[in-house]
Structure formats: C-alpha cells, structure tokens
Write a protein that holds these residues in place. Structure first.
Motif, mmCIF file in Angstrom:
data_model
loop_
_atom_site.group_PDB
_atom_site.id
_atom_site.type_symbol
_atom_site.label_atom_id
_atom_site.label_comp_id
_atom_site.label_asym_id
_atom_site.label_seq_id
_atom_site.Cartn_x
_atom_site.Cartn_y
_atom_site.Cartn_z
ATOM 1 N N LEU A 1 -0.867 -1.112 -3.254
ATOM 2 C CA LEU A 1 -1.567 0.138 -3.593
ATOM 3 C C LEU A 1 -1.050 1.343 -2.794
ATOM 4 C CD1 LEU A 1 -5.269 -1.125 -3.900
ATOM 5 C CD2 LEU A 1 -3.545 -0.885 -5.687
ATOM 6 N N HIS A 2 0.022 1.109 -2.024
ATOM 7 C CA HIS A 2 0.659 2.190 -1.241
ATOM 8 C C HIS A 2 -0.337 2.888 -0.313
ATOM 9 C CE1 HIS A 2 3.994 1.554 -3.983
ATOM 10 N NE2 HIS A 2 3.201 1.815 -5.002
ATOM 11 N N LEU A 3 -1.091 2.082 0.422
ATOM 12 C CA LEU A 3 -2.123 2.624 1.320
ATOM 13 C C LEU A 3 -1.537 2.812 2.727
ATOM 14 C CD1 LEU A 3 -5.098 0.398 0.083
ATOM 15 C CD2 LEU A 3 -4.559 2.754 -0.572
ATOM 16 N N ASP A 4 -0.588 3.730 2.816
ATOM 17 C CA ASP A 4 0.149 3.928 4.064
ATOM 18 C C ASP A 4 -0.739 4.469 5.187
ATOM 19 O OD1 ASP A 4 2.416 3.079 2.726
ATOM 20 O OD2 ASP A 4 2.997 5.115 2.148
ATOM 21 N N ARG A 5 -1.670 5.365 4.852
ATOM 22 C CA ARG A 5 -2.535 5.937 5.890
ATOM 23 C C ARG A 5 -3.515 4.893 6.423
ATOM 24 N NH1 ARG A 5 -1.353 9.843 8.949
ATOM 25 N NH2 ARG A 5 -3.077 11.332 8.714
ATOM 26 N N ILE A 6 -3.960 3.992 5.552
ATOM 27 C CA ILE A 6 -4.832 2.906 6.004
ATOM 28 C C ILE A 6 -4.071 2.019 6.987
ATOM 29 C CG2 ILE A 6 -6.066 0.811 5.287
ATOM 30 C CD1 ILE A 6 -7.566 3.193 4.369
ATOM 31 N N ARG A 7 -2.843 1.671 6.640
ATOM 32 C CA ARG A 7 -2.020 0.831 7.527
ATOM 33 C C ARG A 7 -1.806 1.514 8.875
ATOM 34 N NH1 ARG A 7 1.267 -3.123 6.491
ATOM 35 N NH2 ARG A 7 1.506 -2.639 4.276
ATOM 36 N N GLU A 8 -1.489 2.796 8.831
ATOM 37 C CA GLU A 8 -1.243 3.552 10.059
ATOM 38 C C GLU A 8 -2.490 3.577 10.943
ATOM 39 O OE1 GLU A 8 -0.067 8.155 11.269
ATOM 40 O OE2 GLU A 8 0.307 7.446 9.219
ATOM 41 N N LEU A 9 -3.638 3.825 10.328
ATOM 42 C CA LEU A 9 -4.891 3.875 11.087
ATOM 43 C C LEU A 9 -5.229 2.507 11.677
ATOM 44 C CD1 LEU A 9 -7.452 5.168 12.119
ATOM 45 C CD2 LEU A 9 -8.440 4.979 9.823
#
Length: 317
Positions: A250-258
């Motif tokens: 789902l391309h949840l890059d900000r979730i991964r970063e957080l």
C-alpha cells in the motif's frame, strides 16, 4: 409500539485491531452465510467512543418507514451503507410508519483503523431495538451488526471484538463470537497517530493482499496463543505488519518511517492499526513525553490521540 421517548443515545467504544486472519472460505470453498464469515485475530477497545443519537417522527399510515443518516454532522444517508443495511433489516419490525434520524459522532477519525463502522453498527441496532421495543436480545443485536459489516465489507471481526471488551483474542471467525480476554495493567497508555484513511472494502477485495493477510494472521494468532499477554500481542501485531507486506503493497512509507522512529524508544511496542494509515503505541505512564516528541515531528500531517484500553461494558445508553 415505540418507546415512551422518541430519542435515544447509545455509546460504543472505538476498537483497534492489531492483526487478523480473513476467514471467508472453508476447505477452499467460499462461505455464503455472512454469519460464518469473519476473522481470527486480536485487538482492543479504547477510551475513545462513538455516539449514536436516534430520534424519530411518526408518518401517516400507509407510508413506508425511512431514515436519514449523518456522520459527524455530514449527511450520508445511503452512502452510510452499514447503518442503512441495519435499518432496512429491521424496519419491518417497526409497527407504525416512522421517519428515523440516525446521527453518528466519533471521537476518532473514520476510516483510520479505529472501528468506527463497528461502533456505529452496534449503536444503530441496539438503539433501534430499545427505541422501538423490538424485543431483540443482545445476541440477535450483535448478529445483525456483524452481518451488516460483513455484507457491506466494512469489517470482519470488529463487532465481536467490541462486544468482547478490553484486549481480547478472537479465537474463531463468525458469529456468535468466540474470544479470550487478556489482562492489561492500569498504567498502560495507548497513544495513536493517524495520517489518514484506508478503505477496508478495498483491502478485503484485493485477492493478493488478502491472501498474504490470511497467512500472516494465522502465524500471528498461533504465536499469541503460545504466550497470551499484552506485551506479546503488540510484538506479534508488528510481526504481522511485516509478514503481510502491507506497508510495501500500500506504499505506506510514512507509517514505516514512524514505526522505525518509535522502535528506537524504550516503550512496550508500536504497530499499525488494522486497517488505517495510523499507528498505536503501548507505553507505561512516564514514557508518554518521549512518544509525543517523536509524533510531533510528523505534524501537521498527523493527528495525535492519547487513549487507554477500555475494559468496561461495550454498550451504554
């Protein structure tokens, strides 16, 4: 015969799912009965609540009962599919024709992984039942809410989890619910950060992702059952996020970063809400400032909520 009042309010807690295994087939054959469809997994009710206000006015005899539906003061009507389904399901039980107004108010954002649809579904059926003296028992009310969520693809096990109270494991799919409650300490804080929505319907309709979720959910449940406690719950919930590859798909890059930033802290754990572009953190009192410091670096794109696990009864009038 309607109740002595023409208005009622029902409160139902929001719920966060940590992980889930979709169960919509038996031995490879699709399940047709929505009562039997559901999920295995685990999650918890939180201190934030959904409130459903129901009121009605009588219509002339011969007219058909109808309803208007609002969510956080915005008119939705038929777009509020789960609520609409429940009203249509039971309106034949309302003896005299009425126009019902159903208003949902949610403490936490809709579509962000806080079980708003389950809260609204339970609030609607319990409210209609009491307002119009429909004589449905609690088991029947829960069943109708569960069926509505399954049919409209807004949830699979949220209703069962909300009825289970507190932090609980859903051991079997479908309805009636089979769950095991887990203890959590009184000083446990739940801090959440939300970036936005994920449509549950889009996930449940994605064959590739739902297949990965089924596998990852089964693994997570087995691990949690070996050591059923709140610390292991959040540990296996994060492992589920990694195993399902949901962040990549789902391309949840900000979730991964957080999540990477949060896992550097001395906390019990952090993971992603299922399903929403949100994260939740378990920490003890005294650690919340460190967590908030990290979350604040993601402002203004993130909404932050300070919560606790709600172990009280689900339905309150």
């Amino acid at each position: 015969m309607a109740n002595t009042t023409n208005k009622i309010t029902v409160e139902v807690p929001h719920r966060i799912s940590g992980f889930f295994e979709i169960v919509d087939k038996i031995n490879g054959t699709k399940i047709d009965n929505p009562e039997q469809i559901g999920s295995r997994g685990a999650g918890f009710n939180v201190s934030g609540k959904g409130r459903t206000d129901l009121s009605f006015e009588n219509l002339e005899k011969g007219k058909e009962s109808c309803c208007t539906i609002y969510i956080n003061e915005e008119k939705f009507d038929k777009k509020a599919e789960t609520t609409c389904f429940i009203f249509d399901y039971v309106k034949k039980l309302i003896k005299d024709p009425v126009k019902v107004k159903i208003e949902h108010f949610f403490d936490l954002p809709v579509g962000c992984g806080y079980g708003a649809s389950g809260s609204g579904a339970l609030g609607t059926i319990f409210g209609l039942n009491k307002l119009f003296n429909l004589n449905l028992d609690d088991l029947e009310n829960g069943k109708i809410a569960h069926i509505a969520e399954v049919v409209k693809k807004t949830g699979l096990g949220t209703v069962c989890g909300q009825l289970g109270r507190g932090l609980c494991i859903l051991k079997e799919p479908g309805y009636p619910c089979t769950y095991k409650r887990l203890k959590s300490p009184n000083d446990l804080l739940v801090i959440c950060g939300s970036f936005g929505t994920i449509q549950t319907k889009s996930i449940l309709s994605d064959v590739s992702l739902s297949s990965k979720i089924k596998r990852a959910g089964k693994i997570a449940l087995n691990k949690l059952m070996l050591e059923p406690n709140y610390r292991n719950f959040i540990k296996v919930s994060f492992q589920f996020v990694e195993e399902s590859e949901i962040l990549n798909i789902l391309h949840l890059d900000r979730i991964r970063e957080l999540l990477n930033d949060l896992h550097k802290l001395d906390i019990i754990g952090a993971s992603m809400n299922q399903l929403g572009r949100s994260v939740y953190i378990f920490c003890k009192k005294g650690k919340e400032n460190e967590v908030l410091e990290v979350l604040n670096t993601y402002r203004p794109e993130i909404l932050i909520f300070n919560l606790t696990i709600n172990n009280k009864n689900t339905i309150s009038f």
